[in-house]
Design an enzyme around this catalytic site. Structure first.
Site, PDB file in Angstrom:
ATOM      1  N   LYS B 171       1.266  -1.524  -0.061  1.00 20.06           N
ATOM      2  CA  LYS B 171       0.092   0.377   0.079  1.00 20.06           C
ATOM      3  C   LYS B 171       0.770   1.570   0.247  1.00 20.06           C
ATOM      4  O   LYS B 171       2.698   0.989   0.354  1.00 20.06           O
ATOM      5  CB  LYS B 171      -1.153  -0.368   0.852  1.00 20.06           C
ATOM      6  N   GLU B 201      -1.068  -1.027  -4.469  1.00 15.23           N
ATOM      7  CA  GLU B 201      -2.089  -0.329  -4.495  1.00 15.23           C
ATOM      8  C   GLU B 201      -1.390   0.707  -5.204  1.00 15.23           C
ATOM      9  O   GLU B 201      -0.552   1.462  -5.079  1.00 15.23           O
ATOM     10  CB  GLU B 201      -2.621  -0.236  -3.494  1.00 15.23           C
ATOM     11  N   ASP B 222      -7.594   1.994  -5.556  1.00  9.62           N
ATOM     12  CA  ASP B 222      -8.032   2.337  -5.415  1.00  9.62           C
ATOM     13  C   ASP B 222      -8.572   3.751  -5.361  1.00  9.62           C
ATOM     14  O   ASP B 222      -7.760   4.567  -5.290  1.00  9.62           O
ATOM     15  CB  ASP B 222      -6.925   2.472  -3.595  1.00  9.62           C
TER      16      ASP B 222
END
Lengths: 282, 282, 282, 282, 282, 282
Positions: B171, B201, B222
């Protein structure tokens, strides 16, 4: 509403331990292991993404403590506090790896418990004009009852029986099997432990009259019309505690409260509260 | 969708045992003890009070078995079955005391899991026209992940990482700490176990382009706009699996599916599904 | 007194499992391993060696079942039965090795629980002429409360709070810290869950009068003289439940009962009952 | 007698955790929650209410530590110390809520263990003139063996087998099934682990003579008359350790000791010791 | 050597449960779920792929029973049996899914335990000409001691102390801290429980002579030369049990046995035995 | 190779707790209790007695911490470090009693885990010239998988599936039951979670060709000749990850690596690594 004291740690520690075990598997956090330097440290903030009531902080604190005792957890808005979008609820500071490993589990606790507290607060607000309590039921998530009942308290509600062994509630099936309401209520009043309250469930005003004569501690008025509720309140004259239940929702609760019952119990508080959105941001 | 096989009993038995322990306290069912003759026996029926998908039956079966092995549990509509108001899902027959003691815990499992399966089925129905999967996240109730992920399968959805040690998800905070996206992705592709998938991500199309060059197994898009999602799908040309996430809800999910992504992951499936109402009637 | 139903197995299974684990160590029964042929089988009889009341059979049954499901346990005198020297309480039949391995643990449960039931029955007999209950306290053996409270029921007594979270008991130290008896009782009556009883402890008649005005569910008369107890009973006029406690023993209990109190609670039932002697004979 | 070192914490922690869990239920201490200000702090004293020997302090210390690590526990009279009515055994200082929550569990441990230590000390005093040991048996409270055996040491007694897997004890039923005393003793001497002692139980002098020839480590003289005990001592000439057991009580133990046996084992130490009264006072 | 009876199930059940939990994660067997029809059933055979001694079958039986009680496990060669390449040790018949889920865990138990039994048998064979025992130590795999000690018995060896609380072993560091060998041995002989054996470790013949005077149950001759061992045997004249230890291996064990010691203890049996290869074939 | 971060404590704490419980029984360390003064304190050194790679230190640190938090554990050579005979790996300083009680358990963890790391390092060294990984399998000691997989990392190897629920591996028996390789691979590719890798096992080049068309993430080449391995590598042209397994040993591993496969998995790393000898010296 004053704040509820935290649960004994011994009660929630097993909940946190199994949540972490479930999330760590046999290798821990594969991603953090590969990417985060052991020495990297950071401070992150739990921020509310909506308006509501905080709960579950105690479990979140313990989550970080069990993952890494060196993490510093600072509470800005304690359990029971009302927050708005953007409010900083708490901060965590320490090794990034530890923060990332604990993040999801802590948020899972906080999101669910704050969701329950927030829904409770909405029900409580709806009945603020009346001298009535909003109470939770035993319809809780398996394994999390202690935390969920506490979340209801944080939202301004009240609890109820903690378990089948806390108090006595006689429902229609008990009455049928015991040979009628008189026999059932007598058996219960005679046999009940002197420290256990007795509640009898009734569906009709006729039943209510029969039961009232025995003066149980509580009479549960299940799925009654507002008219019937009012009749029961009038007949009761304060002799016992009256609890209304069954199909209560946020649109009907104020009218039910207006009938004059003492307690309204709502299963949805613990079984249908949506998650309260909280983020962990840099 | 064919039915998912039951979880190994060893995985859910601890969940059921602690739910029962929580509900029995030190005295068991005070009410049943006083009112129900040891010899009374009955047959009760689990009836759906709405339209939805059944889940949690396996835990319910185990609940009754642990309370009293003499209870006969008959399944009419297995986990994954669609039911309507009034459908008889299952029946239990045996000593009334045992039935009453197990009732609440069994319903708590079934209500929550069927709630998740039902919400999942609604999302799945919305995207039926597209070749896309609805997947759950790690936003599950602490201690119940195995059952909740299974409930998503029963609803026609898919799971995702089971835990932090199953697969790698990089992330934005990982990327920042690892010194940029190129360094992060390289480190992960080099270090990852050969049996662990890698998902990266991204928030923007620019990031997507950078990441796509490394060909991770999955790219997680995202909180992107529909336009950006479409751009990524076009750029991707089937090279990797594309997963959309962030603020997906029942009103937006079809449009997201229409962009051509492969997977849409939805936290609400497990953290905000309302209880599915099931009663236990004579 | 009718027989109390057995506790849910799930409540006592952990007690039996840890007792067996404690006794088996890492090698099991060294002696039986060396001497008893695998095929040897026998039938043994639990015989009372005194006059008393049986309890703990449920744990004994489970002990043998966990050691070897093939052992047949036949109950002749169920929990709650009165027995004399030589009465056959139960029999076990099966592989000798299994019988010997389970013997001591089963007898340890039966001896302690029957001891409690027997002492309780003696107190109950002393007050038979009066409309009063003999109740146990929270002074139980750590880890065995459920079984010990049940043994008190088997002896004809009653239980009390099962735990700190079942009911409210306000003692002198609470009152002091809460700023006096009026403030304390008010706070409790206002805050208590509607399903939780409230008991207030008093030491003097003067305190009793103050507290009675608030009508708690129970007033606990601690260590009062017989005269003071009588005065409280007279003043009470049946308004609340009166419980006497403090230094009750088998010689004083009848006189206390004669004062007209409703409940007499006795810590000795669970913390000082001597073992009831039971043998396992061929 | 020098003081016995504390048990490893890991051995008693599970005992304390389950005692607290049992007492806290799902809500903790309802009474303290409502009445005790979070900031109230106090110092309380464990005072002996009789003459005896202290034991169980280690469990009490751990009880407070698990409830609240900020509580300061000061030991004045360690486990094994002799105390009189009014002696201050220990003090605890910290948040009142924590003190009240831990109080009952700590006292339950201390009362039972000090009861055992005190009864043991009485037996030991009776045989002070003789070179003999008082030893406990496996007749301990299920789940608490480690603490109870330690309490016997605190009282000046000795332990015995810790479990079935620590040492070998051949009783009459083993002998019968093994085909006679000679075969049984031979089998045991041959098969026994070289680090495991062998004890053979005999009921008569004739049996004793047969067994003595095999020189087991211990011969257990069960339920023998004083005359027979003396005969065995004479025949033994110090060849093996002689242990007397069976129906030993505080009135008979001195005479048994006078026969010259080496060890007297007494089941009552752990199964019938009355609670030793300790209070927690301001 | 006759076969050793199985351990009580209660001792090994926790080992099997955690092995399965570890292998099932939160989703069970992903592969079988997707590929194996619920109705597919099969019979598979455990076949030896080498020459050795079987052990661990009891854990394997329990593994299948906990995964699926409907699986039929048939034992052809019980624990302790000698097998050759191709020997069918056992069969399992039932649902294919269940067989596949349990396979790896069952084989992990059998491979390790049979490896220990096989290595033990090799040591035992080397000393067959001498009246000496091969014994295991406490150098066992953490958490599996009961099964591993049992595997040593299956291989024809003997066990040793099961734990630190079974028997007394005085080593050089104890002696140093206790103020010399005489003081140490005296303290131990005086304080030791009468059912606990005492072993004293010595490194030299000089120490041996000092210790022998006290007649401990066992003298452990650590890392001595063959000459020194012989000298000790000669001096001992059968007075105590002599145990040799330290650096024993399959090449040196026969010569050590020939010195006349009673016991040779070998850490490698449990810490370095290679896996015994067993397959599960159709 | 950089060092692997420690596992979350919560993952290994249960392993250490049960190892200690197993070794302490009901009395703790009988020998230390009798001989070591409570005040004696010492500093001891973990010294390597051979050449190898350290692992298991984290469990050793926790062992001492759980026995006595006052012990100071100083790490000189962290997990993953290479040591030679005589290298001081770590030191412990504190009460002698605590050191002796924890010693064996700590060494059992360190010896086994360092043994695994050391064997892994030997395999890794053999293939250093090739771009290949050495990976462990699921053939781990029941209950210790997390630590053993970590030990493989410490030795320079890689892990594999952590459990049956981490990734998908299709073996011959799955294929047979699923109706042939094409059907099986299709079913798996369609049903597999998008975050779970798919590996297909093949035994022949012909099968390899069939499977390669489906492009699974990994193809497992089981028990193939070097020639066949080379053929597969050539055919593969880098399309999927190729893993060789089956009968790999320290003599064959280099040749297998030379074929160009990407991963070589070796069961022996975790099921047959001999103990690495470490001593705890003054």
């Amino acid at each position: 509403m004053t704040r509820t004291p935290p649960l004994p740690r011994i009660v929630i520690e097993p909940m946190v331990r199994r949540a972490l075990a479930e999330d760590f598997g046999t290798a821990g956090d594969l991603t953090a292991n590969l990417l985060i330097p052991e020495t990297a440290s950071a401070k992150l903030y739990f921020k509310s993404r909506g308006t509501g009531v905080v709960s579950g902080l105690q479990a979140a604190v313990l989550t970080f403590a069990l993952v890494d005792p060196s993490v510093v957890f600072e509470v800005h808005c304690p359990d029971g506090a009302r927050v708005r979008k953007g409010t900083v609820i708490a901060s965590v500071e320490g090794p990034v790896r530890s923060l990332l490993m604990a993040e999801r589990t802590a948020l899972n606790f906080m999101g669910r418990m704050s969701g329950i507290a927030t829904m409770t607060a909405k029900f409580v607000a709806k009945v603020a004009a009346h001298n009535v309590r909003i109470a939770a039921t035993r319809k809780t998530t398996p394994g999390l009852r202690a935390l969920e009942k506490r979340a209801v308290l944080h939202g301004g509600g009240h609890t109820h029986r903690g378990s089948l062994s806390d108090a006595i509630m006689v429902k229609d099936n008990h009455i049928a099997l015991a040979g009628g309401v008189d026999k059932a209520v007598k058996a219960v009043m005679k046999g009940a432990d002197h420290m256990a309250k007795v509640s009898i469930e009734v569906d009709t005003v006729a039943q209510f009259k029969k039961v009232l004569k025995h003066r149980p501690d509580v009479i549960l008025l299940d799925n009654m019309s507002l008219d019937d509720l009012r009749t029961c309140v009038t007949l009761n004259k304060g002799k016992t505690t009256l609890e209304a239940s069954g199909g209560v929702n946020i649109r009907t609760v104020a009218a039910i409260a207006a009938t004059g019952v003492d307690v309204i119990s709502v299963g949805a508080l613990t079984h249908s509260a949506p998650n309260f959105d909280i983020g962990l941001d840099a």
